[in-house]
Scaffold this active site. Structure first.
Site, PDB file in Angstrom:
ATOM      1  N   HIS A  97      43.965  42.881  10.861  1.00  4.63           N
ATOM      2  CA  HIS A  97      45.083  42.480  10.001  1.00  4.63           C
ATOM      3  C   HIS A  97      46.295  42.127  10.851  1.00  4.63           C
ATOM      4  O   HIS A  97      46.322  42.377  12.056  1.00  4.63           O
ATOM      5  CB  HIS A  97      45.457  43.618   9.044  1.00  4.63           C
ATOM      6  N   ASP A  99      50.571  42.802  10.224  1.00  3.63           N
ATOM      7  CA  ASP A  99      51.423  43.549   9.295  1.00  3.63           C
ATOM      8  C   ASP A  99      52.328  42.612   8.491  1.00  3.63           C
ATOM      9  O   ASP A  99      52.871  41.650   9.035  1.00  3.63           O
ATOM     10  CB  ASP A  99      52.313  44.535  10.060  1.00  3.63           C
ATOM     11  N   HIS A 257      45.703  42.849  14.772  1.00  2.00           N
ATOM     12  CA  HIS A 257      45.306  44.099  15.421  1.00  2.00           C
ATOM     13  C   HIS A 257      44.365  44.897  14.526  1.00  2.00           C
ATOM     14  O   HIS A 257      44.229  44.621  13.328  1.00  2.00           O
ATOM     15  CB  HIS A 257      46.514  44.923  15.873  1.00  2.00           C
ATOM     16  N   ARG A 272      55.860  54.191  14.353  1.00  2.00           N
ATOM     17  CA  ARG A 272      55.981  52.735  14.297  1.00  2.00           C
ATOM     18  C   ARG A 272      57.358  52.325  13.786  1.00  2.00           C
ATOM     19  O   ARG A 272      57.811  52.810  12.759  1.00  2.00           O
ATOM     20  CB  ARG A 272      54.906  52.173  13.364  1.00  2.00           C
TER      21      ARG A 272
HETATM   22  C1  OGA Z   1      50.058  49.703  12.447  1.00  2.00           C
HETATM   23  C2  OGA Z   1      48.638  49.783  12.801  1.00  2.00           C
HETATM   24  C3  OGA Z   1      47.365  50.555  14.666  1.00  2.00           C
HETATM   25  C4  OGA Z   1      47.029  51.843  15.336  1.00  2.00           C
HETATM   26  O1  OGA Z   1      50.801  50.621  12.820  1.00  2.00           O
HETATM   27  O2  OGA Z   1      50.455  48.698  11.846  1.00  2.00           O
HETATM   28  O3  OGA Z   1      47.863  48.978  12.340  1.00  2.00           O
HETATM   29  O4  OGA Z   1      46.306  51.778  16.330  1.00  2.00           O
HETATM   30  N1  OGA Z   1      48.331  50.720  13.692  1.00  2.00           N
HETATM   31  O5  OGA Z   1      47.482  52.882  14.887  1.00  2.00           O
HETATM   32 MN    MN Z   2      49.028  47.300  11.359  1.00  2.49          MN
END
Ligand code: OGA
Ligand code: MN
Length: 286
Positions: A97, A99, A257, A272
């Site tokens: 995906h 974000d 990712h 994040r």
């Molecule tokens: C995000 C996600 C990836 C991870 O924080 O948007 O997809 O490795 N995380 O935690």
């Molecule tokens: Mn993500």
């Protein structure tokens, strides 16, 4: 310190010789900005930053966009907790995906700081949407250049969405179905001109893109799936192995990712911060 860059296979680069706990001189910051625009995702190792330093670093790039669906850090609402508990089986981000493509102004990117890692596993894969675009045939580039796509959040974070029905990543870690239900679907060009680099990138993704504009979802599926399979060709992908002190900063308009979910029985907690973005424009015909 001398800043440097180590390009990684597939996509992304590690920035060397910076200490993000310090006030970075403009010169170092501009170096990172160029690296970010060029590589789509940059990584840092062996950093020790507090939550406040994480926030200060993020603010230097762009205004912070507070995620509406993830649990917030109890003391710092700017930070979303992306965590998986020992007893959970599903994780956040466990499918390819990018974000916030469901927003009219999709988030520029996210700065993810490792806070607690499992002994092994929990890697994150990144894929380059510049490389995916560039490897398409001229015919397909032309066809896609004339298309827009519809992006939606309801089937993911809305009532009955994937995070509520199909897995246990929800609970107190994901919420706010009401906000998801209210968010109107948005349209973005399938091929965008990247706002920082000026390069073309493919901008559809398996999580939030539901169809091409003017096509039904059913009509859209074959071409979308063909593109999705293409986008994750190994030569466009880098698998990042987290270590204590690692930080990843990805551009949502240039990469996808995927968070591997292969560490059951262990806890993983990431912090994040999401950065606000801008409306995306298409690419002029070639
Ligand atoms: C995000 C996600 C990836 C991870 O924080 O948007 O997809 O490795 N995380 O935690
Ligand atoms: Mn993500």
């Amino acid at each position: 310190m001398t800043v440097g860059i180590h390009r990684l296979p597939g996509v992304g680069a590690e920035v060397l010789g910076v200490d993000l706990a310090q006030d970075l001189p403009d010169r170092e910051f501009e170096f990172m900005r160029a690296a970010f625009a060029e590589h789509g995702v940059i990584f840092f190792r062996d950093q020790q930053i507090s939550e406040a330093q994480h926030i200060a670093f993020a603010q230097r790039w762009a205004p912070i966009n507070i995620n509406r669906f993830f649990a917030a850090h109890p003391d710092h609402p700017e930070i979303a907790l992306v965590s998986k508990e020992r007893d959970q089986t599903s994780n956040i981000g466990g499918g390819w995906h990018t974000d916030h493509s469901y927003d009219r102004k999709p988030a520029l990117g996210s700065i993810l700081v490792a806070r607690e890692l499992p002994p092994e596993g929990g890697n994150t894969l990144f894929a380059s949407m510049y490389a995916a675009y560039e490897a398409l045939s001229d015919e397909l580039k032309d066809q896609l250049g004339g298309l827009n796509a519809v992006h939606s959040v309801r089937h993911v974070f809305g009532e009955g969405g994937a995070y509520y029905v199909d897995n246990d990543a929800g609970g107190d870690r994901i919420g706010n179905t009401a906000a998801a239900e209210k968010l109107p679907d948005v349209i973005h060009p399938v091929i965008i001109t990247h706002p920082l680099s000026g390069r073309k990138a493919l901008y559809v993704n398996p999580a939030f893109t539901i169809r091409f504009e003017g096509w039904t979802a059913e009509e859209s599926q074959p071409l979308l799936h063909q593109l999705y399979a293409h986008c994750i060709r190994p030569e466009f992908v880098h698998e990042f192995v987290w270590r204590p002190g690692s930080i990843a900063f990805w551009d949502n308009r240039a990469t996808w990712h995927f968070a591997r979910n292969d560490y059951h029985g262990h806890r993983r907690e990431m912090h994040r911060i999401t950065l606000g973005g801008e409306p995306l424009s298409g690419a002029p015909p070639t």
